[in-house]
Design a protein around this motif. Sequence first.
Motif, PDB file in Angstrom:
ATOM      1  N   ALA A 113      22.874   6.532 -33.346  1.00  0.00           N
ATOM      2  CA  ALA A 113      22.108   7.909 -32.462  1.00  0.00           C
ATOM      3  C   ALA A 113      20.943   7.339 -31.993  1.00  0.00           C
ATOM      4  O   ALA A 113      20.390   7.558 -31.141  1.00  0.00           O
ATOM      5  CB  ALA A 113      21.978   9.034 -33.444  1.00  0.00           C
ATOM      6  N   THR A 114      20.205   6.619 -32.924  1.00  0.00           N
ATOM      7  CA  THR A 114      18.765   6.155 -32.620  1.00  0.00           C
ATOM      8  C   THR A 114      18.933   5.076 -31.340  1.00  0.00           C
ATOM      9  O   THR A 114      18.132   5.090 -30.292  1.00  0.00           O
ATOM     10  CB  THR A 114      18.028   5.204 -33.906  1.00  0.00           C
ATOM     11  N   SER A 115      19.854   4.172 -31.457  1.00  0.00           N
ATOM     12  CA  SER A 115      20.057   3.240 -30.362  1.00  0.00           C
ATOM     13  C   SER A 115      20.350   3.939 -28.998  1.00  0.00           C
ATOM     14  O   SER A 115      20.090   3.717 -27.904  1.00  0.00           O
ATOM     15  CB  SER A 115      21.345   2.562 -30.469  1.00  0.00           C
ATOM     16  N   GLN A 116      21.309   5.119 -29.166  1.00  0.00           N
ATOM     17  CA  GLN A 116      21.552   5.705 -27.869  1.00  0.00           C
ATOM     18  C   GLN A 116      20.335   6.478 -27.271  1.00  0.00           C
ATOM     19  O   GLN A 116      20.015   6.629 -26.097  1.00  0.00           O
ATOM     20  CB  GLN A 116      22.736   6.653 -28.007  1.00  0.00           C
ATOM     21  N   GLU A 117      19.749   7.045 -28.171  1.00  0.00           N
ATOM     22  CA  GLU A 117      18.502   7.916 -28.074  1.00  0.00           C
ATOM     23  C   GLU A 117      17.440   7.108 -27.301  1.00  0.00           C
ATOM     24  O   GLU A 117      16.723   7.319 -26.402  1.00  0.00           O
ATOM     25  CB  GLU A 117      17.908   8.524 -29.126  1.00  0.00           C
ATOM     26  N   GLY A 118      17.206   5.534 -27.509  1.00  0.00           N
ATOM     27  CA  GLY A 118      16.374   4.701 -27.218  1.00  0.00           C
ATOM     28  C   GLY A 118      17.005   4.405 -25.875  1.00  0.00           C
ATOM     29  O   GLY A 118      15.837   3.533 -25.219  1.00  0.00           O
ATOM     30  N   GLU A 119      18.033   4.645 -25.233  1.00  0.00           N
ATOM     31  CA  GLU A 119      18.295   4.019 -23.953  1.00  0.00           C
ATOM     32  C   GLU A 119      18.271   5.246 -23.230  1.00  0.00           C
ATOM     33  O   GLU A 119      18.447   6.413 -23.270  1.00  0.00           O
ATOM     34  CB  GLU A 119      19.821   3.605 -23.833  1.00  0.00           C
ATOM     35  N   ARG A 177      16.143   6.643 -16.100  1.00  0.00           N
ATOM     36  CA  ARG A 177      15.971   5.004 -16.052  1.00  0.00           C
ATOM     37  C   ARG A 177      14.955   4.923 -15.023  1.00  0.00           C
ATOM     38  O   ARG A 177      14.152   3.803 -14.946  1.00  0.00           O
ATOM     39  CB  ARG A 177      17.611   4.665 -15.473  1.00  0.00           C
ATOM     40  N   LEU A 178      14.892   5.887 -14.106  1.00  0.00           N
ATOM     41  CA  LEU A 178      13.775   5.743 -13.105  1.00  0.00           C
ATOM     42  C   LEU A 178      12.366   5.844 -13.652  1.00  0.00           C
ATOM     43  O   LEU A 178      11.428   5.196 -13.175  1.00  0.00           O
ATOM     44  CB  LEU A 178      14.016   6.739 -11.773  1.00  0.00           C
ATOM     45  N   ALA A 179      12.303   6.753 -14.594  1.00  0.00           N
ATOM     46  CA  ALA A 179      11.129   7.005 -15.338  1.00  0.00           C
ATOM     47  C   ALA A 179      10.667   5.659 -16.144  1.00  0.00           C
ATOM     48  O   ALA A 179       9.588   5.252 -15.957  1.00  0.00           O
ATOM     49  CB  ALA A 179      11.108   7.939 -16.249  1.00  0.00           C
ATOM     50  N   ALA A 180      11.668   5.084 -16.716  1.00  0.00           N
ATOM     51  CA  ALA A 180      11.450   3.797 -17.472  1.00  0.00           C
ATOM     52  C   ALA A 180      11.053   2.602 -16.563  1.00  0.00           C
ATOM     53  O   ALA A 180      10.014   1.919 -16.965  1.00  0.00           O
ATOM     54  CB  ALA A 180      12.741   3.346 -18.172  1.00  0.00           C
ATOM     55  N   ALA A 181      11.677   2.797 -15.467  1.00  0.00           N
ATOM     56  CA  ALA A 181      11.215   1.498 -14.466  1.00  0.00           C
ATOM     57  C   ALA A 181      10.063   1.767 -14.006  1.00  0.00           C
ATOM     58  O   ALA A 181       9.027   1.026 -13.772  1.00  0.00           O
ATOM     59  CB  ALA A 181      12.287   1.419 -13.344  1.00  0.00           C
ATOM     60  N   PHE A 182       9.489   3.057 -13.606  1.00  0.00           N
ATOM     61  CA  PHE A 182       8.014   3.346 -12.991  1.00  0.00           C
ATOM     62  C   PHE A 182       7.077   3.123 -14.160  1.00  0.00           C
ATOM     63  O   PHE A 182       5.995   2.417 -13.993  1.00  0.00           O
ATOM     64  CB  PHE A 182       8.337   4.580 -12.834  1.00  0.00           C
ATOM     65  N   ALA A 183       7.520   3.309 -15.511  1.00  0.00           N
ATOM     66  CA  ALA A 183       6.295   2.871 -16.576  1.00  0.00           C
ATOM     67  C   ALA A 183       6.405   1.428 -16.735  1.00  0.00           C
ATOM     68  O   ALA A 183       5.214   1.078 -17.042  1.00  0.00           O
ATOM     69  CB  ALA A 183       7.163   3.697 -17.747  1.00  0.00           C
TER      70      ALA A 183
END
Length: 218
Positions: A31-37, A44-50
Amino acid sequence: AKADADAKAAREKLQQQQHGRSNAGAGAGAATSQEGEPKTEEDRLAAAFAQAAKAAAAIAEEETKAPEEKLLSWLRRKLAEWEADLEARSEQDKATMDGKQATMQLKQSKIAFAPLFEKLETRTLDDDLVRGFSQMMSHMKAGNYMAASDMYVKVAIGNAAWPIGVTSVGIHERKARERIGSQSSAHIMNDEASRKFLQAMKRMITWMEASEKALATR
């Protein structure tokens, strides 16, 4: 017999409890692994912008550094890469004549760079050399090793004080700059430590160019 049966039942119950805890831990890990992705395209866009913002901040921080700090940081990083590159060779390659020579040149360069690093840390390096080394670094970053080598020659003969890109100057101005150049040249040629770390810089240019060509042919 009853005691044996009770003991067996207790062991089975204990095993079931341990198995249950193990599965629960694995489930929590998943669950942690899935929540981390990132779960959605927006995530995904927010992670890329960050990540891009973090990289931009690092670049902005680098730009605020003094020229000496930039040089010192970059040279140390490249020297470490140079050492790692040679260490990654096979033992057979290291044992060849060229291999031994490359190892020796790196060792000599590390020794030669020591006084340069000290001058950069204390910001006591001659201004002409700071400008010249900074120009070499810029050309090397851009992969323009011919321009980096040209700047090496200018620094070696004392023309580091000349502005880069000037195509023509007046006769009086040129004579004045020639005097500046000859003073810088005399300073370099009379300082063994400066000569050695300048030669080490030329070896680094050669290594970076050869390394890039080797990567391109793979």
